[in-house]
Design an enzyme around this catalytic site. Structure first.
Site, short mmCIF file in Angstrom:
data_model
loop_
_atom_site.label_atom_id
_atom_site.label_comp_id
_atom_site.label_asym_id
_atom_site.label_seq_id
_atom_site.Cartn_x
_atom_site.Cartn_y
_atom_site.Cartn_z
N SER A 61 0.81 -1.22 0.00
CA SER A 61 0.00 0.00 0.00
C SER A 61 0.85 1.26 0.00
O SER A 61 0.40 2.31 -0.47
CB SER A 61 -0.94 0.00 1.21
N HIS A 79 -0.11 5.77 7.03
CA HIS A 79 0.35 5.80 5.64
C HIS A 79 0.63 7.24 5.25
O HIS A 79 0.06 8.17 5.82
CB HIS A 79 -0.70 5.21 4.69
#
Length: 262
Positions: A41, A245
């Site tokens: 990701s 993230h």
């Protein structure tokens, strides 16, 4: 005789530089016609919507998409996918790699440690719980991950023998300020432990990359001062749908400068 000795020294220094200096082992291709992006990701663009592929969390804000645009790549194959681990790269992401591939980028390894769920568990538990979780992750990083990375890198090189390969690492998640009102469960003990685990992961990835003849792109210097608990974080928080993230700014101002050829 003196000239020969000087030449021998120069060659030895150049060889050492190719191993020790990030970027020296995998030079920039003069022309990028074909680029394939692999990884998890962090390579797909998780944390930086909107997503062009909601399943894999692929985003045009990702560092591969930004790099492809910056280098005016003619052919860009975006194979990176959320939740991917090293085995997933081998089984489902190698499409498009061939003798004509000019550039490959990859970020992989975090999901082999169950990193994001592990951080969530750290936040839920005590300092001692978090340190135990980190210790388990670091053991896997040191004992199991090197072999997995070596297999992935060796396979990438076999499939794309002429490509320049850039391996991008992971950012430290936290600033080590005394307090962290933005993420209340993140005590200083937890933050230091998790950052230490990221450092261990990045060192392992960097060593495997250099051994494979690839360039390691260390994003930690770019993200310095922009971790969670700092005044201007480039990472998503605990309550985000994709926590821990990079944000769109993180990919653009953190990852892209690190992976761009210099």
């Amino acid at each position: 005789m003196l000239k020969r000795r000087m030449l021998a020294v120069a060659v030895a220094v150049a060889a050492a530089a190719a191993v020790l200096i990030p970027g020296a082992a995998s030079a920039s291709p003069p022309h990028i016609g074909s680029y394939v992006a692999l990884g998890d990701s962090y390579a797909a663009g998780g944390g930086a919507p909107p997503y062009t592929d909601p399943t894999c969390l692929r985003s045009n804000n990702s560092y591969p998409a930004l790099l492809a645009a910056a280098k005016h790549v003619k052919s860009f194959q975006f194979n990176a996918c959320s939740v991917a681990a090293t085995q997933d790269v081998l089984t489902s992401q190698l499409t498009g790699l061939n003798r004509n591939t000019d550039l490959v980028t990859i970020t992989i390894g975090g999901n082999d440690l169950n990193f994001t769920p592990g951080i969530g568990a750290c936040m839920q538990g005590t300092d001692a719980d978090c340190q135990a979780i980190v210790a388990t992750a670091e053991k896997v990083t040191k004992t199991e991950l090197p072999g997995r990375l070596a297999t992935v890198y060796r396979t990438v090189r076999a499939r794309a023998p002429h490509a320049s390969v850039v391996v991008a690492g992971y950012a430290r998640f936290f600033e080590t300020t005394a307090e962290c009102p933005a993420v209340p469960p993140a005590s200083l003990v937890k933050r230091r432990a998790i950052n230490g685990a990221v450092d261990t992961l990045d060192r392992t990835i960097a060593l495997a990359a250099v051994r494979a003849g690839f360039r390691f792109a260390d994003v930690r210097p770019e993200f310095a001062g922009h971790g969670l608990c700092g005044p201007n974080p480039w990472l998503t928080g605990l309550t985000d749908p994709t926590p821990f993230h990079p944000t769109a700014t993180g990919y653009r101002a953190g990852y892209l400068p690190a992976v761009l050829f210099r």
